[in-house]
Design a protein around this motif. Structure first.
Motif, PDB file in Angstrom:
ATOM      1  N   ILE A 158      89.617  22.183   2.618  1.00  0.00           N
ATOM      2  CA  ILE A 158      90.294  20.914   2.925  1.00  0.00           C
ATOM      3  C   ILE A 158      89.826  20.389   4.275  1.00  0.00           C
ATOM      4  CG2 ILE A 158      92.533  19.875   3.477  1.00  0.00           C
ATOM      5  CD1 ILE A 158      93.808  21.762   1.450  1.00  0.00           C
ATOM      6  N   ARG A 159      89.757  21.270   5.282  1.00  0.00           N
ATOM      7  CA  ARG A 159      89.310  20.835   6.612  1.00  0.00           C
ATOM      8  C   ARG A 159      87.878  20.325   6.557  1.00  0.00           C
ATOM      9  NH1 ARG A 159      92.452  25.483   8.048  1.00  0.00           N
ATOM     10  NH2 ARG A 159      90.606  26.827   8.022  1.00  0.00           N
ATOM     11  N   GLU A 160      87.026  21.005   5.808  1.00  0.00           N
ATOM     12  CA  GLU A 160      85.628  20.592   5.695  1.00  0.00           C
ATOM     13  C   GLU A 160      85.512  19.207   5.063  1.00  0.00           C
ATOM     14  OE1 GLU A 160      81.560  22.051   3.355  1.00  0.00           O
ATOM     15  OE2 GLU A 160      83.295  23.375   3.467  1.00  0.00           O
ATOM     16  N   LEU A 161      86.258  18.966   3.981  1.00  0.00           N
ATOM     17  CA  LEU A 161      86.200  17.675   3.294  1.00  0.00           C
ATOM     18  C   LEU A 161      86.729  16.541   4.173  1.00  0.00           C
ATOM     19  CD1 LEU A 161      87.384  18.705  -0.295  1.00  0.00           C
ATOM     20  CD2 LEU A 161      85.055  18.073   0.415  1.00  0.00           C
ATOM     21  N   GLU A 162      87.804  16.797   4.918  1.00  0.00           N
ATOM     22  CA  GLU A 162      88.375  15.742   5.765  1.00  0.00           C
ATOM     23  C   GLU A 162      87.465  15.434   6.957  1.00  0.00           C
ATOM     24  OE1 GLU A 162      90.735  13.829   4.955  1.00  0.00           O
ATOM     25  OE2 GLU A 162      91.390  14.966   3.200  1.00  0.00           O
ATOM     26  N   ILE A 163      86.789  16.435   7.499  1.00  0.00           N
ATOM     27  CA  ILE A 163      85.821  16.183   8.568  1.00  0.00           C
ATOM     28  C   ILE A 163      84.688  15.321   8.033  1.00  0.00           C
ATOM     29  CG2 ILE A 163      84.054  17.245  10.043  1.00  0.00           C
ATOM     30  CD1 ILE A 163      86.761  17.652  11.233  1.00  0.00           C
ATOM     31  N   GLN A 164      84.250  15.581   6.814  1.00  0.00           N
ATOM     32  CA  GLN A 164      83.185  14.777   6.199  1.00  0.00           C
ATOM     33  C   GLN A 164      83.632  13.333   6.012  1.00  0.00           C
ATOM     34  OE1 GLN A 164      81.847  16.714   2.602  1.00  0.00           O
ATOM     35  NE2 GLN A 164      81.134  18.544   3.686  1.00  0.00           N
ATOM     36  N   LYS A 165      84.911  13.131   5.603  1.00  0.00           N
ATOM     37  CA  LYS A 165      85.434  11.767   5.470  1.00  0.00           C
ATOM     38  C   LYS A 165      85.428  11.051   6.815  1.00  0.00           C
ATOM     39  CE  LYS A 165      88.615  12.685   1.605  1.00  0.00           C
ATOM     40  NZ  LYS A 165      90.042  12.727   1.211  1.00  0.00           N
ATOM     41  N   SER A 200      99.310  19.024  -1.314  1.00  0.00           N
ATOM     42  CA  SER A 200      98.044  18.696  -1.982  1.00  0.00           C
ATOM     43  C   SER A 200      98.246  18.237  -3.418  1.00  0.00           C
ATOM     44  CB  SER A 200      97.105  19.908  -1.957  1.00  0.00           C
ATOM     45  OG  SER A 200      97.674  20.996  -2.664  1.00  0.00           O
ATOM     46  N   LYS A 201      99.256  18.735  -4.087  1.00  0.00           N
ATOM     47  CA  LYS A 201      99.459  18.405  -5.494  1.00  0.00           C
ATOM     48  C   LYS A 201      99.944  16.967  -5.685  1.00  0.00           C
ATOM     49  CE  LYS A 201     100.482  23.133  -6.953  1.00  0.00           C
ATOM     50  NZ  LYS A 201     100.147  23.767  -5.677  1.00  0.00           N
ATOM     51  N   THR A 202     100.515  16.375  -4.643  1.00  0.00           N
ATOM     52  CA  THR A 202     100.955  14.990  -4.754  1.00  0.00           C
ATOM     53  C   THR A 202      99.984  14.046  -4.055  1.00  0.00           C
ATOM     54  OG1 THR A 202     102.360  15.312  -2.822  1.00  0.00           O
ATOM     55  CG2 THR A 202     103.383  15.560  -4.973  1.00  0.00           C
ATOM     56  N   CYS A 203      99.607  14.391  -2.826  1.00  0.00           N
ATOM     57  CA  CYS A 203      98.744  13.481  -2.061  1.00  0.00           C
ATOM     58  C   CYS A 203      97.368  13.344  -2.705  1.00  0.00           C
ATOM     59  CB  CYS A 203      98.601  13.979  -0.621  1.00  0.00           C
ATOM     60  SG  CYS A 203     100.127  13.831   0.320  1.00  0.00           S
ATOM     61  N   GLY A 276      97.949  34.888  -3.454  1.00  0.00           N
ATOM     62  CA  GLY A 276      96.576  34.927  -3.927  1.00  0.00           C
ATOM     63  C   GLY A 276      96.199  33.714  -4.742  1.00  0.00           C
ATOM     64  N   ASN A 277      97.157  32.814  -5.017  1.00  0.00           N
ATOM     65  CA  ASN A 277      96.865  31.599  -5.763  1.00  0.00           C
ATOM     66  C   ASN A 277      96.075  30.640  -4.885  1.00  0.00           C
ATOM     67  OD1 ASN A 277      96.838  29.228  -7.196  1.00  0.00           O
ATOM     68  ND2 ASN A 277      99.031  29.268  -7.703  1.00  0.00           N
ATOM     69  N   GLU A 278      94.874  30.295  -5.327  1.00  0.00           N
ATOM     70  CA  GLU A 278      94.003  29.438  -4.529  1.00  0.00           C
ATOM     71  C   GLU A 278      94.593  28.042  -4.362  1.00  0.00           C
ATOM     72  OE1 GLU A 278      91.268  30.197  -2.921  1.00  0.00           O
ATOM     73  OE2 GLU A 278      91.237  32.282  -3.568  1.00  0.00           O
ATOM     74  N   GLU A 279      95.465  27.620  -5.324  1.00  0.00           N
ATOM     75  CA  GLU A 279      95.975  26.258  -5.312  1.00  0.00           C
ATOM     76  C   GLU A 279      97.267  26.118  -4.514  1.00  0.00           C
ATOM     77  OE1 GLU A 279      94.165  23.843  -6.605  1.00  0.00           O
ATOM     78  OE2 GLU A 279      92.694  25.379  -7.103  1.00  0.00           O
ATOM     79  N   ALA A 280      97.789  27.204  -3.969  1.00  0.00           N
ATOM     80  CA  ALA A 280      99.085  27.149  -3.299  1.00  0.00           C
ATOM     81  C   ALA A 280      99.009  26.302  -2.040  1.00  0.00           C
ATOM     82  CB  ALA A 280      99.552  28.553  -2.964  1.00  0.00           C
ATOM     83  N   ASP A 281      99.878  25.289  -1.954  1.00  0.00           N
ATOM     84  CA  ASP A 281     100.004  24.531  -0.710  1.00  0.00           C
ATOM     85  C   ASP A 281     101.335  24.901  -0.064  1.00  0.00           C
ATOM     86  OD1 ASP A 281     101.935  23.167  -2.155  1.00  0.00           O
ATOM     87  OD2 ASP A 281     100.646  21.450  -2.578  1.00  0.00           O
ATOM     88  N   LEU A 282     101.640  24.285   1.072  1.00  0.00           N
ATOM     89  CA  LEU A 282     102.836  24.696   1.821  1.00  0.00           C
ATOM     90  C   LEU A 282     104.118  24.438   1.040  1.00  0.00           C
ATOM     91  CD1 LEU A 282     101.941  23.542   5.462  1.00  0.00           C
ATOM     92  CD2 LEU A 282     101.468  25.722   4.338  1.00  0.00           C
ATOM     93  N   MET A 283     104.196  23.297   0.347  1.00  0.00           N
ATOM     94  CA  MET A 283     105.399  22.999  -0.427  1.00  0.00           C
ATOM     95  C   MET A 283     105.595  24.009  -1.550  1.00  0.00           C
ATOM     96  SD  MET A 283     108.121  21.223  -0.905  1.00  0.00           S
ATOM     97  CE  MET A 283     108.088  19.575  -0.179  1.00  0.00           C
ATOM     98  N   SER A 284     104.515  24.413  -2.200  1.00  0.00           N
ATOM     99  CA  SER A 284     104.625  25.415  -3.268  1.00  0.00           C
ATOM    100  C   SER A 284     105.215  26.710  -2.733  1.00  0.00           C
ATOM    101  CB  SER A 284     103.244  25.696  -3.868  1.00  0.00           C
ATOM    102  OG  SER A 284     102.694  24.557  -4.465  1.00  0.00           O
ATOM    103  N   ILE A 285     104.744  27.137  -1.561  1.00  0.00           N
ATOM    104  CA  ILE A 285     105.213  28.398  -0.988  1.00  0.00           C
ATOM    105  C   ILE A 285     106.677  28.286  -0.563  1.00  0.00           C
ATOM    106  CG2 ILE A 285     104.865  30.052   0.883  1.00  0.00           C
ATOM    107  CD1 ILE A 285     101.898  29.214   0.886  1.00  0.00           C
ATOM    108  N   VAL A 286     107.043  27.163   0.043  1.00  0.00           N
ATOM    109  CA  VAL A 286     108.436  26.982   0.482  1.00  0.00           C
ATOM    110  C   VAL A 286     109.375  26.931  -0.726  1.00  0.00           C
ATOM    111  CG1 VAL A 286     110.040  25.396   1.613  1.00  0.00           C
ATOM    112  CG2 VAL A 286     107.825  25.867   2.656  1.00  0.00           C
ATOM    113  N   LEU A 287     108.968  26.241  -1.791  1.00  0.00           N
ATOM    114  CA  LEU A 287     109.826  26.171  -2.971  1.00  0.00           C
ATOM    115  C   LEU A 287     109.928  27.521  -3.677  1.00  0.00           C
ATOM    116  CD1 LEU A 287     108.987  22.684  -4.521  1.00  0.00           C
ATOM    117  CD2 LEU A 287     111.073  23.402  -3.346  1.00  0.00           C
ATOM    118  N   GLU A 288     108.878  28.299  -3.603  1.00  0.00           N
ATOM    119  CA  GLU A 288     108.950  29.653  -4.145  1.00  0.00           C
ATOM    120  C   GLU A 288     110.018  30.458  -3.396  1.00  0.00           C
ATOM    121  OE1 GLU A 288     105.768  32.339  -3.146  1.00  0.00           O
ATOM    122  OE2 GLU A 288     105.703  33.098  -5.186  1.00  0.00           O
TER     123      GLU A 288
END
Length: 518
Positions: A158-165, A200-203, A276-288
């Motif tokens: 994510i950091r790499e892609l945003e720096i490129q943008k 990430s799942k919404t934005c 270990g879920n590659e797709e986990a964002d902060l909201m996913s972890i907090v809701l878990e």
């Protein structure tokens, strides 16, 4: 008859004399007690205050600098009253060490600025909340899951892609020969980064856009800042004269409604994040954690919503400001800029973009960012609240006292920094002749002369991520572009007003492409 009258008078006089003696003894006892109590309570020194406004007349719009000037006269621990609120100001590393290490537990709480009655989440904060069970639980969650090393590593893409943008946007300005407002570009970078990490799942799918979140957060912050000025109005702060309180409540309810939708989207359509879920964002972890029936603390949805709001408050503007200041200082110091570019060319080469994996081999890049944080800290004032009576450097600090630690003054103290007002990244190099450089300053605030991320148990939990973003952003902008200041030879480095360490004016420059990584 006469004798009986004389006896009666004698008894009256005796009784009055007895009352007088008792009164004298009682009054002397009370005076002695009050005087003794006043003598034993040794408050920090304080200038002469005026009615209603207190010490407001002694302060300029640049509060950290004003506090520093007053500390030179009244000492490293002093007491100031701003309107109806009294603050204890700490302005030296010695005092900071007592507060943040020796008495860390007594100063582990923080207070809210401005009238709390307009905060619909008042009393349930993590970053601004009191020290207690909830705070300890969320701190553990942050350091073990949300901002732990493995999770930060997952966000590297994510950091790499945003720096490129960011670079593509600046390249566009360069090709069109237009000035680039780095303040806007860098704020967009940090906003998109945090949104992608947190939601990430919404934005990323434009379900609820990052722009709407950013707009609401900025509106709430601006209204909160205006309400914070009520602290200087004394009794009038209870009245919402200009309607800022009403507008703040409305903005916060709009934010609340938006995050209700986001949480509902996660609950309905997304699988709970697993370790270990590659797709986990902060909201996913907090809701878990929210759904974990065995969790030590049962989170509420209001706590979750306010946690993310505080995360945006504390990250977006501070991270972008740190990068802005580093770039401004580099542009104003061509020799340092050249030295950094030469290091990047030597380590990275001329065929690819600098990356996070290069950072350990770029000591001067690290030194540039650290020096920028020292000289131009985005959070120059650290605030705490004392939870019980204690003594700091021999002075009595009462429970519930509001504490302001002036990191701006501490990181510019000439007793500990050579040429403290100069931009000298070399002081952070291991082979530096500077005493501080030789000690290889720890970023986790073990050295209380250097507090860019606060200190003690309430130090910034996102410091590692902020540094990673700063290193790569500053490295990429130096590697890819030369910079020409719009309307002058140097960037105006005037600091804005208030408690913030943001730049007063936009950082507008013409980028001249040197290396196009695309």
């Amino acid at each position: 008859m006469a004798s009986s009258t004389g006896i009666a008078n004698l008894w009256e006089y005796s009784f009055l004399f007895f009352i007088w003696i008792v009164s004298v003894v009682v009054v002397r006892f009370l005076i002695k007690t009050c005087t003794s109590s006043r003598d034993t309570l040794r408050c920090p020194p304080s200038p002469l205050a005026l009615p209603i406004i207190g010490h407001l007349h002694l302060l300029s719009s640049k509060l950290p600098q004003s506090f520093q000037d007053l500390a030179r006269r009244y000492g490293p621990l002093m007491q100031l009253r701003i309107g109806a609120t009294t603050f204890v100001i700490a302005s030296s590393a010695t005092v900071a060490k007592e507060i943040l290490r020796t008495h860390d537990g007594d100063f582990a709480s923080r207070f809210e600025f401005g009238p709390a009655e307009y905060n619909i989440y008042s009393g349930i904060g993590f970053i601004t909340g009191p020290y207690g069970t909830y705070w300890r639980f969320m701190k553990k969650l942050c350091i073990t899951k949300l901002f732990a090393g493995p999770q930060l590593a997952r966000f590297s893409r994510i950091r790499e892609l945003e720096i490129q943008k960011l670079l593509k946007s600046v390249l566009k300005s360069s090709k069109e020969g237009e000035a680039c407002d780095l303040a806007v570009e860098l704020t967009t970078l940090t906003n998109n980064l945090l949104c992608s990490m947190a939601l990430s799942k919404t934005c990323s799918d434009n379900v609820m856009g990052a722009k709407e979140i950013r707009r609401l957060v900025v509106e709430i912050m601006e209204l909160g800042t205006k309400l914070g000025a009520y602290e200087a109005i004394g009794p009038l702060k209870k009245f919402d004269i200009f309607g800022y309180g009403k507008n703040l409540v409305e903005a916060m309810w709009r934010y609340d409604h938006l995050f209700d939708q986001i949480i509902e989207f996660y609950e309905d359509d997304m699988v709970d994040a697993q370790d270990g879920n590659e797709e986990a964002d902060l909201m996913s972890i907090v809701l878990e954690t929210y759904k974990d029936t065995n969790a030590e603390v049962k989170l509420t949805k209001n706590q979750i919503k306010f946690f993310f709001l505080e995360l945006f408050f504390s990250t977006i503007d501070t991270s972008s400001a740190a990068i802005q200041w580093a770039m401004a200082e580099l542009i104003n110091h061509p020799q340092q800029f050249k030295k950094l570019r030469e290091e990047i060319d030597r380590v990275v080469g001329s065929n690819r973009l600098v990356s996070e994996s290069d950072v350990p081999n770029l000591p001067f890049l690290q030194a540039v960012v650290k020096e920028g944080l020292r000289l131009r800290s985005p959070t120059p004032i650290i605030h705490r609240e004392c939870t019980k009576d204690c003594k700091i450097t021999g002075f009595d600090v009462k429970a519930n006292s509001k504490i302001l630690i002036n990191a701006y003054a501490i990181m510019r103290d000439p007793e500990h920094w050579n040429d403290p007002l100069e931009f000298m990244p070399e002081r952070f190099l291991v082979d530096s002749n500077d005493e501080i450089g030789q000690r290889q300053i720890e970023m986790k605030s073990q050295d209380f002369h250097y507090l860019p991320f606060g200190g003690g148990r309430r130090g910034c939990i996102g410091g590692t991520h902020a540094l990673l973003v700063s290193y790569v952003a500053v490295g990429a902008l130096t590697q890819c572009f030369d910079w020409k200041v719009k309307g002058g030879d140097k960037v105006d480095i005037e600091v804005g007003s208030g408690f913030s360490g943001a730049m007063a004016l936009p950082l507008a420059c013409y980028p001249i492409t040197r290396f196009d990584p695309f």
